[in-house]
Enzyme design. Structure first.
Site, PDB file in Angstrom:
ATOM      1  N   ASN A 136       0.869  -1.178   0.000  1.00 30.48           N
ATOM      2  CA  ASN A 136       0.000   0.000   0.000  1.00 30.48           C
ATOM      3  C   ASN A 136       0.905   1.227   0.000  1.00 30.48           C
ATOM      4  OD1 ASN A 136      -1.809   2.042   0.494  1.00 30.48           O
ATOM      5  ND2 ASN A 136      -2.162   1.486   2.643  1.00 30.48           N
ATOM      6  N   TRP A 137       0.979   1.884  -1.131  1.00 32.64           N
ATOM      7  CA  TRP A 137       1.915   3.012  -1.253  1.00 32.64           C
ATOM      8  C   TRP A 137       1.383   4.296  -0.621  1.00 32.64           C
ATOM      9  CZ3 TRP A 137       3.783   2.664  -7.070  1.00 32.64           C
ATOM     10  CH2 TRP A 137       4.439   1.449  -7.247  1.00 32.64           C
ATOM     11  N   LYS A 138       0.132   4.279  -0.195  1.00 32.54           N
ATOM     12  CA  LYS A 138      -0.488   5.468   0.412  1.00 32.54           C
ATOM     13  C   LYS A 138      -0.257   6.686  -0.484  1.00 32.54           C
ATOM     14  CE  LYS A 138       0.379   3.452   4.887  1.00 32.54           C
ATOM     15  NZ  LYS A 138       0.302   3.603   6.319  1.00 32.54           N
ATOM     16  N   HIS A 186      -9.316   0.985   4.912  1.00 35.65           N
ATOM     17  CA  HIS A 186      -8.037   1.158   5.612  1.00 35.65           C
ATOM     18  C   HIS A 186      -8.257   2.068   6.819  1.00 35.65           C
ATOM     19  CE1 HIS A 186      -3.910   2.394   6.452  1.00 35.65           C
ATOM     20  NE2 HIS A 186      -3.528   1.315   5.781  1.00 35.65           N
ATOM     21  N   GLU A 242      -6.686   4.462   7.956  1.00 37.38           N
ATOM     22  CA  GLU A 242      -6.510   5.903   7.692  1.00 37.38           C
ATOM     23  C   GLU A 242      -7.774   6.480   7.072  1.00 37.38           C
ATOM     24  OE1 GLU A 242      -2.836   5.548   5.536  1.00 37.38           O
ATOM     25  OE2 GLU A 242      -1.835   4.957   7.388  1.00 37.38           O
ATOM     26  N   GLU A 252      -5.117  -5.141  10.597  1.00 39.58           N
ATOM     27  CA  GLU A 252      -4.081  -4.126  10.791  1.00 39.58           C
ATOM     28  C   GLU A 252      -4.347  -3.364  12.083  1.00 39.58           C
ATOM     29  OE1 GLU A 252      -2.225  -2.936   6.790  1.00 39.58           O
ATOM     30  OE2 GLU A 252      -3.959  -1.666   7.106  1.00 39.58           O
ATOM     31  N   GLY A 260       2.649   2.119  10.615  1.00 37.27           N
ATOM     32  CA  GLY A 260       3.577   3.233  10.434  1.00 37.27           C
ATOM     33  C   GLY A 260       4.282   3.667  11.709  1.00 37.27           C
ATOM     34  N   SER A 267       3.701  -2.307  10.253  1.00 40.40           N
ATOM     35  CA  SER A 267       5.163  -2.318  10.372  1.00 40.40           C
ATOM     36  C   SER A 267       5.796  -3.666  10.023  1.00 40.40           C
ATOM     37  CB  SER A 267       5.582  -1.856  11.767  1.00 40.40           C
ATOM     38  OG  SER A 267       5.126  -0.534  12.012  1.00 40.40           O
ATOM     39  N   GLY A 311       2.951  -1.012   4.260  1.00 37.37           N
ATOM     40  CA  GLY A 311       3.069   0.391   3.872  1.00 37.37           C
ATOM     41  C   GLY A 311       4.527   0.754   3.595  1.00 37.37           C
ATOM     42  N   GLY A 312       5.207   1.245   4.621  1.00 36.86           N
ATOM     43  CA  GLY A 312       6.567   1.782   4.475  1.00 36.86           C
ATOM     44  C   GLY A 312       7.530   0.878   3.719  1.00 36.86           C
TER      45      GLY A 312
HETATM   46  C1  PEP Z   1      -0.494   0.018   5.848  1.00 40.18           C
HETATM   47  O1  PEP Z   1      -0.432   1.093   5.296  1.00 40.18           O
HETATM   48  O2  PEP Z   1      -1.454  -0.705   5.597  1.00 40.18           O
HETATM   49  C2  PEP Z   1       0.590  -0.390   6.761  1.00 40.18           C
HETATM   50  C3  PEP Z   1       0.489  -1.532   7.366  1.00 40.18           C
HETATM   51  O3  PEP Z   1       1.651   0.464   6.909  1.00 40.18           O
HETATM   52  P1  PEP Z   1       3.097   0.136   7.562  1.00 40.18           P
HETATM   53  O4  PEP Z   1       3.561  -1.148   6.965  1.00 40.18           O
HETATM   54  O5  PEP Z   1       3.962   1.300   7.199  1.00 40.18           O
HETATM   55  O6  PEP Z   1       2.880   0.021   9.037  1.00 40.18           O
END
Ligand code: PEP
Length: 251
Positions: free
Chosen positions: A9-11, A95, A97, A167, A173, A213, A234-235
């Site tokens: 997920n590049w957000k 998600h 967010e 999640e 994040g 993470s 994400g990251g």
């Molecule tokens: C996400 O955006 O769904 C996520 C899990 O981010 P991260 O891996 O950065 O915690």
């Protein structure tokens, strides 16, 4: 057997040229991978060029959200048919967010899941508790309400097509990851709940991803848990080397 999925997920990151640079590199690195479903979810503006670049490859493309109408006066929205049209096969829905900053509710998640399914997109439906909810012992109540709400009114056949991503909000994040045991506990409870809502067969086949993470240092241990069928990342999905390492996890 459930085919593992690693989804990035590049957000809100990457211009079209940056997105293309990343997927070209990932594509080279993972060309030999057949036993993992690989998905990337760029921003809306990069979906078309990324999907065109990845056409015929072993990497699928997902949106990060979707709307439930077909067309009309809904300024700013993008609908499943349009996503299919540019080459998407998956849609991330609900998600945390979006729940936190954009007013997503169980009801809107459910409408989006239904619209995505109707258009033939695979929903990756996200659920997860906040730190406060975990600390007050509410994790499973919250997650169960989100799963029930998201799947409301779906046939068993449709439930079987969905991917659920657990999640925990406190792990997204933040660099804090749920321990493999913490993740496994919730994944097992989600699978039991799907058995209750749909059937034991559907529960057996449904994929439940973990997100929060996930990185090269912890992916192997997480993926060693029996009810973890992949990761939503994400990251660590923003760089070719780390995403490749996640795709090539070792149990
Ligand atoms: C996400 O955006 O769904 C996520 C899990 O981010 P991260 O891996 O950065 O915690």
């Amino acid at each position: 057997m459930r085919k593992p999925m690693i989804a990035g997920n590049w957000k809100l990151h990457k211009t079209v040229s940056e997105a293309l640079e990343l997927v070209k590199d990932v594509q080279k690195n993972v060309a030999d991978v057949q036993d993992v479903e690989i998905v990337v979810a760029p921003v809306f503006t990069a979906l078309y060029p990324v999907a065109a670049e990845l056409k015929g490859s072993n990497i699928a493309v997902s949106s990060q959200d979707v709307y439930w109408e077909e067309q009309g006066p809904f300024t700013g929205e993008v609908v499943p048919g349009m996503l299919k049209d540019v080459g998407c096969t998956h849609a991330i829905i609900g998600h945390s967010e979006r729940r936190q900053y954009f007013g997503e509710t169980e009801e809107t998640v459910n409408k989006k899941v239904k619209a995505a399914l109707a258009a033939g997109l695979t929903p990756i439906m996200c659920v997860g508790e906040t730190l406060e909810q975990r600390e007050s012992g509410d994790t499973m109540n919250v997650v169960a309400a989100q799963v029930r709400g998201g799947l409301e009114g779906l046939s068993n056949d449709d439930v079987a097509k969905i991917v659920i991503a657990y999640e925990p909000v406190w792990a997204i994040g933040t660099g804090k990851t749920a321990t493999p045991d913490q993740a496994q506990d919730v994944h097992k409870s989600i699978r039991d709940l799907v058995a209750e809502i749909a059937s034991a067969d559907v529960a057996d086949g449904i994929r439940i991803l973990y997100g929060g993470s996930v990185k090269p240092e912890n992916v192997d241990e997480l993926m060693g848990q029996p009810d973890l069928d992949g990761a939503l990342v994400g990251g660590a999905a923003l760089k070719s080397d780390s995403f490749t390492r996640l795709v090539k996890f070792e149990k």
